[in-house]
Design a protein around this motif. Structure first.
Motif, PDB file in Angstrom:
ATOM      1  N   UNK A   4       0.842  -1.170  -0.125  1.00  0.00           N
ATOM      2  CA  UNK A   4      -0.065   0.211   0.002  1.00  0.00           C
ATOM      3  C   UNK A   4       0.908   1.098  -0.187  1.00  0.00           C
ATOM      4  N   UNK A   5       1.980   1.167   0.876  1.00  0.00           N
ATOM      5  CA  UNK A   5       2.744   2.500   0.819  1.00  0.00           C
ATOM      6  C   UNK A   5       3.538   2.528  -0.700  1.00  0.00           C
ATOM      7  N   UNK A   6       3.822   1.487  -0.962  1.00  0.00           N
ATOM      8  CA  UNK A   6       4.525   1.572  -2.372  1.00  0.00           C
ATOM      9  C   UNK A   6       3.729   2.083  -3.367  1.00  0.00           C
ATOM     10  N   UNK A   7       2.222   1.632  -3.377  1.00  0.00           N
ATOM     11  CA  UNK A   7       1.259   2.174  -4.479  1.00  0.00           C
ATOM     12  C   UNK A   7       1.130   3.566  -4.106  1.00  0.00           C
ATOM     13  N   UNK A   8       0.978   4.198  -2.900  1.00  0.00           N
ATOM     14  CA  UNK A   8       0.596   5.660  -2.729  1.00  0.00           C
ATOM     15  C   UNK A   8       2.046   6.429  -3.102  1.00  0.00           C
ATOM     16  N   UNK A   9       3.227   5.796  -2.669  1.00  0.00           N
ATOM     17  CA  UNK A   9       4.324   6.515  -3.154  1.00  0.00           C
ATOM     18  C   UNK A   9       4.701   6.743  -4.761  1.00  0.00           C
ATOM     19  N   UNK A  40      -1.921  11.888   5.360  1.00  0.00           N
ATOM     20  CA  UNK A  40      -0.887  10.988   6.002  1.00  0.00           C
ATOM     21  C   UNK A  40       0.296  10.887   5.385  1.00  0.00           C
ATOM     22  N   UNK A  41       0.243  10.530   4.155  1.00  0.00           N
ATOM     23  CA  UNK A  41       1.457  10.450   3.195  1.00  0.00           C
ATOM     24  C   UNK A  41       2.258  11.846   3.114  1.00  0.00           C
ATOM     25  N   UNK A  42       1.618  12.990   3.290  1.00  0.00           N
ATOM     26  CA  UNK A  42       2.388  13.937   3.314  1.00  0.00           C
ATOM     27  C   UNK A  42       2.886  14.110   4.681  1.00  0.00           C
ATOM     28  N   UNK A  43       2.505  13.540   5.705  1.00  0.00           N
ATOM     29  CA  UNK A  43       3.271  13.995   6.924  1.00  0.00           C
ATOM     30  C   UNK A  43       4.553  12.885   6.982  1.00  0.00           C
ATOM     31  N   UNK A  44       4.252  11.759   6.258  1.00  0.00           N
ATOM     32  CA  UNK A  44       5.434  11.119   6.127  1.00  0.00           C
ATOM     33  C   UNK A  44       6.461  11.621   5.176  1.00  0.00           C
ATOM     34  N   UNK A  45       6.140  12.425   4.386  1.00  0.00           N
ATOM     35  CA  UNK A  45       6.979  12.959   3.306  1.00  0.00           C
ATOM     36  C   UNK A  45       7.229  12.126   2.280  1.00  0.00           C
ATOM     37  N   UNK A  46       6.110  11.546   2.003  1.00  0.00           N
ATOM     38  CA  UNK A  46       6.086  10.203   0.657  1.00  0.00           C
ATOM     39  C   UNK A  46       5.423  11.288  -0.317  1.00  0.00           C
TER      40      UNK A  46
END
Length: 96
Positions: A4-9, A40-46
């Motif tokens: 999921x993280x890879x897809x979002x990035x 959330x992805x922005x907060x994680x700098x993704x």
């Protein structure tokens, strides 16, 4: 979870655009969930927060513009076709 993280990035901005556009165009899409995920992805700098915000804003405006154009050029015919859905409150029983 890593998938999921890879897809979002890799596809985050496209996913945000498509989900927000779909909801703005009247489809039952979870835009609030997509926006929370983008935050959330922005907060994680993704993802970049200004780009995600601009993407969501553009998608929302294009979806609203699409509905405006449909209403402008189809007018009462479009509303007449949607009347059974509005009166019954259930898409399946109105169309099926």
């Amino acid at each position: 979870m890593n998938n999921i993280l890879a897809a979002v990035s890799h596809h985050g901005y496209v996913l945000v655009f498509l989900v927000v556009f779909a909801e703005a165009a009247g489809l039952p899409a979870p835009a609030a969930l997509a926006l929370v995920a983008a935050g959330a992805a922005s907060a994680a700098h993704v993802l970049s927060a200004p780009v995600a915000f601009g993407t969501a804003l553009a998608a929302m405006m294009l979806g609203d513009f699409l509905l405006f154009i449909l209403g402008r050029y189809t007018g009462w015919a479009l509303l007449g076709s949607l009347q059974p859905v509005v009166e019954s409150g259930d898409l399946h029983s109105a169309l099926g």
